[in-house]
Design an enzyme around this catalytic site. Sequence first.
Site, PDB file in Angstrom:
ATOM      1  CG  MET A 176      -1.325  -1.897   8.132  1.00 12.30           C
ATOM      2  SD  MET A 176      -0.761  -1.471   9.786  1.00 12.30           S
ATOM      3  CE  MET A 176       0.142  -2.927  10.225  1.00 12.30           C
ATOM      4  CG  LEU A 204       0.861  -5.649  -0.622  1.00 12.09           C
ATOM      5  CD1 LEU A 204       0.111  -5.418  -1.928  1.00 12.09           C
ATOM      6  CD2 LEU A 204      -0.104  -5.597   0.552  1.00 12.09           C
ATOM      7  CG  HIS A 252      -1.133  -8.569   2.302  1.00 14.13           C
ATOM      8  ND1 HIS A 252       0.211  -8.649   2.578  1.00 14.13           N
ATOM      9  CD2 HIS A 252      -1.706  -8.020   3.409  1.00 14.13           C
ATOM     10  CE1 HIS A 252       0.444  -8.158   3.782  1.00 14.13           C
ATOM     11  NE2 HIS A 252      -0.680  -7.778   4.315  1.00 14.13           N
TER      12      HIS A 252
HETATM   13  P1  AMP Z   1      -1.831  -6.190   7.413  1.00 12.03           P
HETATM   14  O1  AMP Z   1      -1.174  -5.630   6.208  1.00 12.03           O
HETATM   15  O2  AMP Z   1      -0.934  -6.986   8.298  1.00 12.03           O
HETATM   16  O3  AMP Z   1      -2.652  -5.167   8.172  1.00 12.03           O
HETATM   17  O4  AMP Z   1      -2.885  -7.237   6.882  1.00 12.03           O
HETATM   18  C1  AMP Z   1      -3.878  -6.858   5.960  1.00 12.03           C
HETATM   19  C2  AMP Z   1      -4.887  -7.967   5.844  1.00 12.03           C
HETATM   20  O5  AMP Z   1      -4.236  -9.148   5.372  1.00 12.03           O
HETATM   21  C3  AMP Z   1      -5.518  -8.334   7.195  1.00 12.03           C
HETATM   22  O6  AMP Z   1      -6.899  -8.614   6.991  1.00 12.03           O
HETATM   23  C4  AMP Z   1      -4.757  -9.567   7.593  1.00 12.03           C
HETATM   24  O7  AMP Z   1      -5.474 -10.416   8.451  1.00 12.03           O
HETATM   25  C5  AMP Z   1      -4.520 -10.222   6.240  1.00 12.03           C
HETATM   26  N1  AMP Z   1      -3.394 -11.142   6.304  1.00 12.03           N
HETATM   27  C6  AMP Z   1      -2.157 -10.895   6.799  1.00 12.03           C
HETATM   28  N2  AMP Z   1      -1.409 -12.008   6.763  1.00 12.03           N
HETATM   29  C7  AMP Z   1      -2.178 -12.985   6.244  1.00 12.03           C
HETATM   30  C8  AMP Z   1      -1.982 -14.362   5.960  1.00 12.03           C
HETATM   31  N3  AMP Z   1      -0.819 -14.975   6.206  1.00 12.03           N
HETATM   32  N4  AMP Z   1      -2.996 -15.055   5.400  1.00 12.03           N
HETATM   33  C9  AMP Z   1      -4.194 -14.448   5.159  1.00 12.03           C
HETATM   34  N5  AMP Z   1      -4.451 -13.160   5.399  1.00 12.03           N
HETATM   35  C10 AMP Z   1      -3.461 -12.427   5.941  1.00 12.03           C
END
Ligand code: AMP
Length: 296
Positions: free
Chosen positions: A30, A33, A37
């Site tokens: 989303m 970043l 990410h």
């Molecule tokens: P989001 O932008 O929050 O929807 O996250 C996008 C992707 O990044 C999802 O698969 C999340 O699980 C992953 N993600 C978010 N935060 C972390 C983190 N701290 N470590 C690893 N992956 C993450």
Amino acid sequence: MQIIKNASEMQKISRELKDKGKRIAVVPTMGYLHEGHLSLVRHAQELADIVIATIFVNPKQFGPNEDFDQYPRDFNRDNSLLESIGCDYIFYPDVSDIYPLSYATEINMSGVANVLEGESRPGHFNGVALVVLKLFNITKADVSIFGQKDFQQTLVIKQLVRDFNLDIQVIIYPIVREPYGLAMSSRNRYLSEVEREKSSIIFVALDEAKKAVAKGERRRKMINSVILTTLRQVPELKIDYVYTAKAENLEITDEFLPGEEIVMLIAVWMGRTRLIDNSMTKIPITLNDNNFIEGI
Ligand code: AMP
């Protein structure tokens, strides 16, 4: 790196890449970043010839009183971060491209989608499953990378892939943390410096529980109680849930079996910011008094 705004253009590019025999990885995000990410994208680069990062704040996964409007967005920053690590494409559609006025199909998930986040955020996983299915179809990816940070989401995606016979591999990448333990999240920007430091108790709580399990604790309630006691050291944290379950399917049992993989999940509010975190561990296989290995 190319920025693609339009779903049919992305689909056309992906089709051409596939025709050339390229293996495609997709990393749905989303935006706003952070290193978590970027680690997913770097891992994707190891697994495929072409990496497509998608940036889309999906309205269908936010409840009416949630932070869809406030959710942090900074496309220029995301763009330079992805460019700097050599990502191949950003798919960055408008809401009206993903959900045109004529849009009419929804997904209704049950099972693993109904507990925890599903209970606290009704309809959340229906929205996640829907957009992920669309992103898989648009990018035609062979492999997708998701973070363990959203543990329940990874189970929901695996369920979606099984239920719809989707021809895509789902890879889970470990949680990337701040140096003091807090799991990285775009929502951390809502926190003050003091709140961030205080929130690192979440990681301490998970670590304490992991140590208790390593020392032989297998009772679910006792594991939860270790977490709760630790979290309560920071009275500003409002606990939404603390939940320990089988990692495979989030099933609960009074006592876990030796060798079983378990997951401990936490959701808390720090002020107006909701934070989630989790940790997986294995119930040790120990020698009992008769020197028999239990659990075999
Ligand atoms: P989001 O932008 O929050 O929807 O996250 C996008 C992707 O990044 C999802 O698969 C999340 O699980 C992953 N993600 C978010 N935060 C972390 C983190 N701290 N470590 C690893 N992956 C993450």
